[in-house]
Design a protein around this motif. Structure first.
Motif, mmCIF file in Angstrom:
data_model
loop_
_atom_site.group_PDB
_atom_site.id
_atom_site.type_symbol
_atom_site.label_atom_id
_atom_site.label_comp_id
_atom_site.label_asym_id
_atom_site.label_seq_id
_atom_site.Cartn_x
_atom_site.Cartn_y
_atom_site.Cartn_z
ATOM 1 N N LYS A 9 3.087 -2.639 -13.413
ATOM 2 C CA LYS A 9 4.335 -1.946 -12.963
ATOM 3 C C LYS A 9 3.772 -0.499 -12.688
ATOM 4 N N ASN A 10 2.946 0.141 -13.655
ATOM 5 C CA ASN A 10 2.624 1.399 -13.447
ATOM 6 C C ASN A 10 1.533 1.357 -12.493
ATOM 7 N N GLN A 11 0.582 0.435 -12.343
ATOM 8 C CA GLN A 11 -0.289 0.437 -11.075
ATOM 9 C C GLN A 11 0.318 0.504 -9.939
ATOM 10 N N LEU A 12 1.469 -0.429 -9.532
ATOM 11 C CA LEU A 12 2.299 -0.374 -8.568
ATOM 12 C C LEU A 12 3.038 0.936 -8.124
ATOM 13 N N LEU A 13 3.415 1.836 -9.369
ATOM 14 C CA LEU A 13 3.941 2.810 -8.961
ATOM 15 C C LEU A 13 3.156 3.814 -8.411
ATOM 16 N N ASP A 14 1.640 3.933 -9.107
ATOM 17 C CA ASP A 14 0.732 4.728 -8.651
ATOM 18 C C ASP A 14 0.526 4.596 -7.237
ATOM 19 N N LEU A 15 0.179 3.341 -6.881
ATOM 20 C CA LEU A 15 -0.027 2.796 -5.545
ATOM 21 C C LEU A 15 1.116 3.267 -4.623
ATOM 22 N N ALA A 16 2.335 3.196 -4.909
ATOM 23 C CA ALA A 16 3.333 3.635 -4.040
ATOM 24 C C ALA A 16 3.269 5.031 -3.679
ATOM 25 N N GLU A 17 3.059 5.938 -4.779
ATOM 26 C CA GLU A 17 2.971 7.296 -4.804
ATOM 27 C C GLU A 17 2.038 7.607 -3.929
ATOM 28 N N THR A 18 0.867 7.022 -3.893
ATOM 29 C CA THR A 18 -0.462 7.244 -2.901
ATOM 30 C C THR A 18 0.004 7.098 -1.499
ATOM 31 N N LEU A 19 0.551 5.787 -1.181
ATOM 32 C CA LEU A 19 0.790 5.345 0.209
ATOM 33 C C LEU A 19 1.805 5.957 0.598
ATOM 34 N N ASN A 20 2.815 6.585 0.053
ATOM 35 C CA ASN A 20 4.331 7.551 0.369
ATOM 36 C C ASN A 20 3.503 8.872 0.696
ATOM 37 N N ALA A 21 2.277 9.410 -0.016
ATOM 38 C CA ALA A 21 1.623 10.791 0.585
ATOM 39 C C ALA A 21 1.454 10.802 1.995
ATOM 40 N N PHE A 22 1.141 9.567 2.681
ATOM 41 C CA PHE A 22 0.932 9.526 3.983
ATOM 42 C C PHE A 22 2.333 9.537 4.874
ATOM 43 N N LYS A 23 2.754 10.467 5.940
ATOM 44 C CA LYS A 23 3.678 10.483 6.660
ATOM 45 C C LYS A 23 3.750 9.294 7.449
ATOM 46 N N SER A 24 2.695 8.852 8.148
ATOM 47 C CA SER A 24 2.707 7.589 9.089
ATOM 48 C C SER A 24 3.043 6.476 8.457
ATOM 49 N N ASP A 25 3.939 5.570 8.807
ATOM 50 C CA ASP A 25 4.110 4.213 8.312
ATOM 51 C C ASP A 25 2.688 3.287 8.960
ATOM 52 N N THR A 26 2.469 3.594 9.892
ATOM 53 C CA THR A 26 1.298 2.909 10.516
ATOM 54 C C THR A 26 -0.081 2.937 9.552
ATOM 55 N N VAL A 27 -0.285 4.136 9.032
ATOM 56 C CA VAL A 27 -1.222 4.642 8.194
ATOM 57 C C VAL A 27 -1.002 3.939 6.728
#
Length: 154
Positions: A9-27
């Motif tokens: 769960k912690n790893q997925l939360l970290d991944l979500a934070e990293t992905l959400n740092a990018f503005k583009s959905d495509t990226v």
């Protein structure tokens, strides 16, 4: 088990934070796909490790294990598709004496409407007629009067 769940769960939360740092959905999607592909490749390498004595194939996209030593039921056999719709109606017309005389595509469409109560467009029928010509079931001749093609039994 609970520790593993909280760790994941912690790893997925970290991944979500990293992905959400990018503005583009495509990226975000591209990064997530590459990450998942690399996880699948690692899983495949672990699975194909010859420690167990019997190597098996692994398709990472479907996560389905395939044993190459096991024979497939339909190996080498291609299932023929049954004709449907306009094609089926065409084969039924070919069994009659309808094509003994040259017929235009509009006359064929009209016959479909009368005999099968189906309203097919001439664009749907034209492909089937061309296939029938290539299979030497019909011949295609140009009418000299109106310069349109007519179809007759070969």
């Amino acid at each position: 088990m609970a520790k593993l769940d909280t760790n994941l769960k912690n790893q997925l939360l970290d991944l979500a934070e990293t992905l959400n740092a990018f503005k583009s959905d495509t990226v975000q999607v591209i990064i997530a796909e590459r990450l998942l592909d690399s996880i699948f490749v690692n899983e495949e390498q672990n699975f194909n490790n010859p420690e167990n004595g019997q190597e098996q194939s692994y398709n990472p996209r479907r996560a389905k294990r395939i044993n190459p030593n096991k024979e497939r039921k339909n190996s080498g056999h291609v299932r023929e598709r049954k004709p449907t719709g306009a094609t089926k109606a065409m084969y039924r017309l070919l069994d009659t004496d309808f094509f003994d005389e040259p017929k235009s595509i509009s006359a064929i469409a009209d016959r479909y409407k009368e005999e099968f109560n189906e309203d097919f467009k001439t664009s749907e029928i034209s492909g089937i007629l061309l296939k029938s010509v290539k299979e030497n079931l019909l011949k295609r001749e140009k009418n000299q009067g109106n310069k349109r093609y007519e179809y007759v039994k070969a």
